[in-house]
Design an enzyme around this catalytic site. Structure first.
Site, short mmCIF file in Angstrom:
data_model
loop_
_atom_site.label_atom_id
_atom_site.label_comp_id
_atom_site.label_asym_id
_atom_site.label_seq_id
_atom_site.Cartn_x
_atom_site.Cartn_y
_atom_site.Cartn_z
N CYS A 1 0.84 -1.20 0.00
CA CYS A 1 0.00 0.00 0.00
C CYS A 1 0.87 1.25 0.00
O CYS A 1 1.37 1.68 1.05
CB CYS A 1 -0.92 0.00 1.22
SG CYS A 1 -1.88 1.51 1.38
N CYS B 1 -0.45 4.16 2.15
CA CYS B 1 -0.29 4.00 3.60
C CYS B 1 1.16 4.21 4.03
O CYS B 1 1.44 4.91 4.98
CB CYS B 1 -0.68 2.59 4.06
SG CYS B 1 -2.26 2.02 3.48
N ASP B 2 2.06 3.54 3.31
CA ASP B 2 3.42 3.42 3.83
C ASP B 2 4.46 4.27 3.10
O ASP B 2 5.61 4.35 3.53
CB ASP B 2 3.85 1.93 3.77
CG ASP B 2 2.86 1.04 4.51
OD1 ASP B 2 2.32 1.51 5.52
OD2 ASP B 2 2.63 -0.09 4.08
#
Ligand code: NAP
Length: 541
Positions: A366, A369-370
Site C-alpha cells: 500500500c 499507507c506506507d
C-alpha cells in the site's frame, strides 16, 4: 511557525461538531523539545491552538520536555500530546496529522463525554478486563486504515481508564521506535509489547486481542447461544457485505427504493479505492484522491443505509426466520431478505523467499499507507506493470522517493495516459526483470533480481519495496457457503447480479469483471435494483 493548518472549511465543520457532540471539558497537553522534530513541534502547537480557539471547552497547555509535568506524565518524546491526562492514559507520540486528524477529533469527543466509540457488544466484553493493557498503534498521516485502529485503542482507554493506556505513534516522526518495532507498514498494533495486529482489524478481533493480550484467533462462526445485543437492529431487508464502491452504491439504491439496508464492512470503508493515490477516470472528477472519492460516497450512502465498520461476516444460511437469510457475523446474527456481496479483491503476493518475513519491514502493498516513510529521497522499488504499479510509482516519485519500477514484461499494461507520465518523468524501469528474493535481517536491505531468462542476477540495495502485481478475489465466504465460483475464484453472476444462491447477489471486483470504480458502482446499482424487484415480486406472489 507553519501556516494555520485549520482551514476555514475545517473550522466550520469543527465548530458544528463540537457544538453538537462535545459534552464536556477536555484538556490537551502538548510537550515539545527544541531541536527535536521542530517542524512537527510547530505543527502540533498550531493544531492544538486552532482547536482550542474554536471551542472554549478545549483547554490547551504547553510544556517543555524536561519540566515537572513531563516528568509527572513520563513524556520524553517531542512532540507528544496527552488528552485529558488527569482522567485518561491517551497519548499521541508525534503530531496527529493528515488522516490521523480523524482519530484526534474522535479522541477529543470521547474524552469530553467519557463515552467511547465502541459497539455495545464490545463494551460488555471489555468490562471483563482485569489486567493492565498498554496499547500502542503505529500510524502514518497518509494511511486511511490507521485512524480506525487508533480509535479502537483510544476507545478502550476511555472505556477502561483504570487498566488501559493508548499510545498512537506517528512513524515518520519516530523512526527509531518504528524500526525497533519493525513497524514500517501501518497500522500496526502492539499490546503490552506484543504484536497483535498488522493492518486494520475488525472491532471484535481488537477486543479479543485486548482481552487475551495476544493476536485474535479466527473466531469462526459465532454460536447461536450468543444472543444479539440489539435485537431491533438486526433485521433488515437487505444486507450488503463490503463498503467499497459496489457496496456503497448498492446501499444508495437499496435505501432509496425503500429497503431497510445495512452495510457490514470488516476493515476499511472504500476498499481498494481508498488507498489509490489519485483517480482520474471517475466521471465528474478530473482528478480526485481515492480516499476523498470514497468519503463522499460514504456520506451519501450513510443517508440511506446503516453502515457498520469492523464487522466480519462468517456465514450466510438459507434457513433463517420467516424464510429470511441468516447472516452470521463477528458481532452476532442478523437476518435479511437479500444479501449483496461486494467483498472485492485483495492484493496478490509475489510468492518469493523473504516476502512474508519482511512484509511490514520494508515490504508493503500500500503506497498510500506506507510511502510517507520513504519521502526523503529513499530508494524504493515498485514491482508490477499495471495501473496500480504505475500509479504507485508516480505517487512515490511525487512525494520525493527515488523510485525504480521493476516489471517482468517488455511494456507496461497500464493506461496510455499513465504510461506517458511515467516516461515523461523519466523514472528508471528494469524491463523483463523479476524479483527472486528479498534480503534483510530485521528489515529489508536488498532485493535480488534477475533477467526474465534467469541471467544477470544481482542485488539492489533498497529502503522499501511496493508490490503491485494485481489482485485475488476475496471469495472465501462465497466458497464456504457453496456459491458457484469461476475457475479463478470469482463469484459467478447472471446479467442481473444474481448468484447461484437465491436471495444472494454480488457486485464489483468479486465478480471478476473489469476492475474499475465505474463498473463496481454500476454492478452495485444493478444488484440493489434486482434485489428490490425480486423481493417485490416475491411479496406480490
Ligand atoms: P493488473 O492490471 O492485473 O496488473 C498486474 C501487473 O503485475 C501486471 O503488469 C503483471 O505483469 C504483473 N504481475 C502479475 N503477477 C506477477 C508476478 N508473479 N511477478 C511479477 N509481476 C507480476 O493489476 P493492477 O495494476 O493492480 O490493476 C488491477 C485492476 O484494477 C485492473 O483492472 C486495473 O485497470 C484496475 N485499476 C485501475 C486504476 C485506474 O483506472 N486508475 C488504478 C488501479 C487499478 P504482466 O503485465 O507481465 O502480466
Amino acid at each position: 511557525m507553519p501556516e494555520d493548518i485549520i482551514t476555514p472549511e475545517v473550522e466550520k465543520t469543527l465548530l458544528e461538531t463540537f457544538a453538537k457532540e462535545l459534552k464536556g471539558e477536555v484538556t490537551l497537553h502538548v510537550f515539545t523539545k527544541k531541536g527535536h522534530n521542530d517542524q512537527f513541534n510547530d505543527v502540533l502547537i498550531n493544531l492544538v491552538q486552532g482547536v482550542a480557539r474554536i471551542e472554549k471547552r478545549i483547554k490547551a497547555f504547553y510544556h517543555q520536555i524536561g519540566d515537572a509535568d513531563s516528568a509527572r506524565f513520563k513524556v520524553a518524546r517531542s512532540p507528544s500530546l496527552l488528552i485529558s491526562p488527569d482522567k485518561y492514559n491517551i497519548r499521541y507520540t508525534g503530531a496527529p496529522l493528515g488522516e490521523e486528524g480523524r482519530s484526534f477529533i474522535a479522541a477529543i469527543l470521547m474524552a469530553g463525554s467519557g463515552r467511547d466509540f465502541l459497539e455495545q457488544e464490545s463494551r460488555n466484553r471489555i468490562k471483563k478486563l482485569s489486567v493492565h493493557r498498554d496499547v500502542m498503534v503505529f500510524v502514518s498521516p497518509t494511511c486511511p486504515y490507521c485512524p480506525q485502529e487508533a480509535i479502537y485503542a483510544i476507545s478502550a482507554a476511555i472505556a477502561r481508564p483504570d487498566v488501559v493506556s493508548a499510545e498512537i505513534v506517528e512513524i515518520y516522526e519516530n523512526l527509531d521506535l518504528a524500526e525497533e518495532h519493525a513497524a514500517m507498514s501501518v497500522p500496526k498494533t502492539y499490546i503490552n509489547g506484543e504484536l497483535t495486529a498488522s493492518g486494520l482489524e475488525p472491532e471484535h478481533d481488537f477486543i479479543s486481542s485486548l482481552l487475551a493480550g495476544e493476536p485474535a484467533a479466527f473466531a469462526g462462526p459465532i454460536q447461536a447461544e450468543q444472543p444479539p445485543s440489539e435485537k431491533e437492529n438486526r433485521d433488515f431487508d437487505v444486507i450488503i457485505i463490503g463498503a467499497g464502491p459496489a457496496g456503497l452504491s448498492a446501499a444508495v439504491y437499496a435505501g432509496r427504493s425503500g429497503m431497510r439496508s445495512l452495510v457490514l464492512e470488516k476493515a476499511n470503508v472504500g476498499g481498494q479505492v481508498s488507498i489509490t493515490p489519485v483517480v482520474e477516470n471517475y466521471p465528474g472528477f478530473q482528478q480526485i484522491a481515492g480516499k476523498t472519492l470514497v468519503d463522499q460516497m460514504l456520506r451519501q450512502a450513510a443517508q440511506y443505509a446503516r453502515i457498520k465498520q469492523g464487522v466480519a461476516v462468517n456465514d450466510i444460511r438459507a434457513e433463517g426466520n420467516n424464510g429470511k437469510l441468516e447472516i452470521i457475523a463477528s458481532d452476532g446474527i442478523y437476518h435479511a431478505r437479500a444479501v449483496i456481496i461486494g467483498t472485492g479483491a485483495s492484493y496478490r503476493k509475489l510468492g518469493v523467499p523473504g516476502e512474508d518475513r519482511l512484509a511490514g519491514r520494508g515490504i508493503s502493498y500500500c503506497a498510500t499507507c506506507d510511502g510517507y516513510l520513504f519521502k526523503d529521497s529513499k530508494n524504493v522499488m515498485v514491482i508490477g506493470g499495471g495501473n496500480t504499479a504505475v500509479t504507485d510509482a508516480l505517487y512515490l516519485d511525487g512525494i520525493g522517493a527515488r523510485v525504480t519500477l521493476v516489471h517482468r514484461s517488455k511494456d507496461v499494461r497500464a493506461e496510455d495516459r499513465l504510461k506517458q507520465v511515467l516516461f515523461q518523468r523519466n523514472l528508471p524501469v528494469l524491463w523483463e526483470t523479476k524479483v527472486v528474493e528479498f534480503i534483510g535481517e530485521k528489515k529489508l536491505d536488498k532485493v535480488r533480481v534477475e533477467d526474465i531468462n534467469g541471467q544477470n542476477r544481482r542485488d539492489m540495495k533498497m529502503d522499501g519495496v511496493f508490490i503491485a502485481v494485481g489482485y485475488a478475489p476475496q471469495s472465501a465466504l462465497a466458497k464456504e457457503i457453496g456459491i458457484d465460483l469461476t475457475l479463478e475464484g470469482y463469484i459467478k453472476v447472471d446479467d442481473r447480479m444474481r448468484t447461484s444462491m437465491p436471495g444472494v447477489y454480488a457486485a464489483g471486483d468479486i465478480t471478476g469483471s473489469e476492475k474499475q470504480i465505474t463498473v463496481a458502482v454500476a454492478q452495485g446499482t444493478i444488484a440493489a435494483i434486482t434485489a428490490f424487484e425480486d423481493l417485490t415480486k416475491k411479496t406480490v406472489r
